[in-house]
Design a protein around this motif. Structure first.
Motif, PDB file in Angstrom:
ATOM      1  N   GLY A  72     -11.082   3.490   3.831  1.00  0.00           N
ATOM      2  CA  GLY A  72      -9.969   2.365   3.911  1.00  0.00           C
ATOM      3  C   GLY A  72     -10.228   1.065   4.767  1.00  0.00           C
ATOM      4  N   ARG A 117      -5.569   4.920   0.471  1.00  0.00           N
ATOM      5  CA  ARG A 117      -6.234   5.021   1.920  1.00  0.00           C
ATOM      6  C   ARG A 117      -6.075   3.676   2.434  1.00  0.00           C
ATOM      7  NH1 ARG A 117     -11.697   8.713   1.187  1.00  0.00           N
ATOM      8  NH2 ARG A 117     -10.731  10.472   0.527  1.00  0.00           N
ATOM      9  N   GLU A 118      -6.326   2.378   1.911  1.00  0.00           N
ATOM     10  CA  GLU A 118      -6.454   1.300   2.514  1.00  0.00           C
ATOM     11  C   GLU A 118      -4.927   0.853   3.101  1.00  0.00           C
ATOM     12  OE1 GLU A 118      -8.016  -1.836   0.160  1.00  0.00           O
ATOM     13  OE2 GLU A 118      -9.628  -0.756  -0.551  1.00  0.00           O
TER      14      GLU A 118
END
Length: 361
Positions: free
Chosen positions: A161, A68-69
């Motif tokens: 994120g 996600r990040e």
């Protein structure tokens, strides 16, 4: 995630427990080997059930959290489309709800300095103000609680994120601690508790749950209510809330029945990782799976200690679903219908204007 790809023995225990992993048709080792897709990253509820059952002590959800990040950082996912969730923006959905429905704590905020303060958590203070106030009054009596702190722990940003923004919010929380000479924090939200505990303890500030702080009155009920407890995902490893809630309910004369999956193996209600905003279809499957287990337990009532979980489950259940503090303190359930009221805010022409205001940069 090389460790996951190399050490996962593909035993299938996590896949058997997780509907998301089951639908992928792939093991964590296979996903780690090829790399998780953006869609997969935002289809994981980040609930941690996979890590709880892994015999190798691996943490597959971290693969999806990191993805996600990365997706946000590389521009593969536009988190700004979900800015209505950002707690560091003044015009987020919870602030809008409180403004629209007159939920206000200005008479209680910053009422004192020093000592211990109550940190209800965004969901509780937004959607159940009556319970929030009742708990604060009891804390004032039971432990000389000095103030109520209506801030967010920043967890939604991390789930989206946005690690740097989450860390910035935590820095603001530290500044607030110092400004008000706070030495202890009591929270009713398991998400906030586990998010803030390491941050605040590093500042020599104690963090406690309401259940280890409040003095609950033992009761001997002639007709014991049979209840089952839904364990919140952030609590699945330490189970601090889960143990304390069960103890308080037992002392309160309730008969406790366990679902097939409870404690560390509890099924996510669908609130984890902001999943309902990305995969409402999967959220609905999780809700129905949890409610089925609750019915099969033989209980008359389903009790949660995270209001996000309660709100996710109560609108879909024929069985009564309530918050532990409502039954333990005998406070009326003002959270009923909160999700419907949140949707009604954006109905019609006035709702469209409100949505535009909330989404304005």
């Amino acid at each position: 995630m090389d460790m996951l790809a190399k050490q996962c023995i593909e035993c299938g225990q996590c896949t058997a427990l997780c509907q998301f992993l089951e639908e992928t048709g792939a093991t964590p080792a296979a996903i780690a080997g090829r790399g998780a897709s953006v869609s997969e990253a935002f289809s994981c509820s980040l609930c941690g059930a996979c890590a709880a059952v892994c015999p190798q002590g691996l943490s597959p959800q971290q693969l999806f959290a990191c993805r996600r990040e990365e997706a946000v950082r590389q521009g593969e996912f536009d988190s700004n489309e979900y800015r209505y969730l950002f707690p560091d923006r003044p015009n987020n959905v919870m602030n809008m709800y409180r403004s629209c429905y007159g939920v206000d704590y200005r008479d209680l905020e910053n009422a004192g300095s020093g000592g211990t303060w109550f940190f209800p958590g965004c969901t509780l203070l937004t959607y159940s103000p009556g319970l929030t106030r009742a708990v604060f009054r009891r804390l004032q009596t039971d432990c000389d609680c000095r103030g109520i702190w209506t801030a967010c722990c920043g967890k939604p940003l991390r789930q989206l994120g946005l690690r740097s923004r989450a860390e910035a919010m935590q820095a603001q929380l530290k500044e607030f601690l110092q400004k008000h000479n706070i030495t202890g924090v009591i929270t009713a939200c398991p998400g906030c508790y586990y998010e803030m505990k390491p941050v605040f303890q590093a500042c020599d500030v104690s963090v406690r749950t309401v259940y280890e702080t409040l003095k609950f009155t033992p009761a001997d009920r002639k007709n014991k209510i049979r209840c089952t407890v839904h364990d919140a995902c952030p609590d699945r490893f330490a189970l601090s809330f889960g143990r304390q809630v069960r103890q308080a309910l037992a002392q309160g004369g309730f008969s406790l029945l366990e679902m097939q999956h409870s404690g560390a193996r509890a099924i996510c209600c669908g609130s984890g990782g902001q999943l309902s905003h990305f995969r409402p279809d999967l959220t609905e499957k999780l809700v129905q799976a949890r409610l089925l287990e609750a019915r099969q337990s033989g209980a008359d009532m389903l009790i949660g200690y995270c209001l996000s979980c309660v709100l996710k489950l109560e609108g879909k259940s024929a069985m009564p679903v309530t918050h532990a503090l409502n039954v333990l303190l005998e406070v009326s359930e003002d959270f009923k219908g909160a999700k419907a009221r949140a949707g009604q805010m954006f109905a019609g022409a006035a709702g469209e204007r409100l949505w535009a205001k909330m989404m304005a940069e």
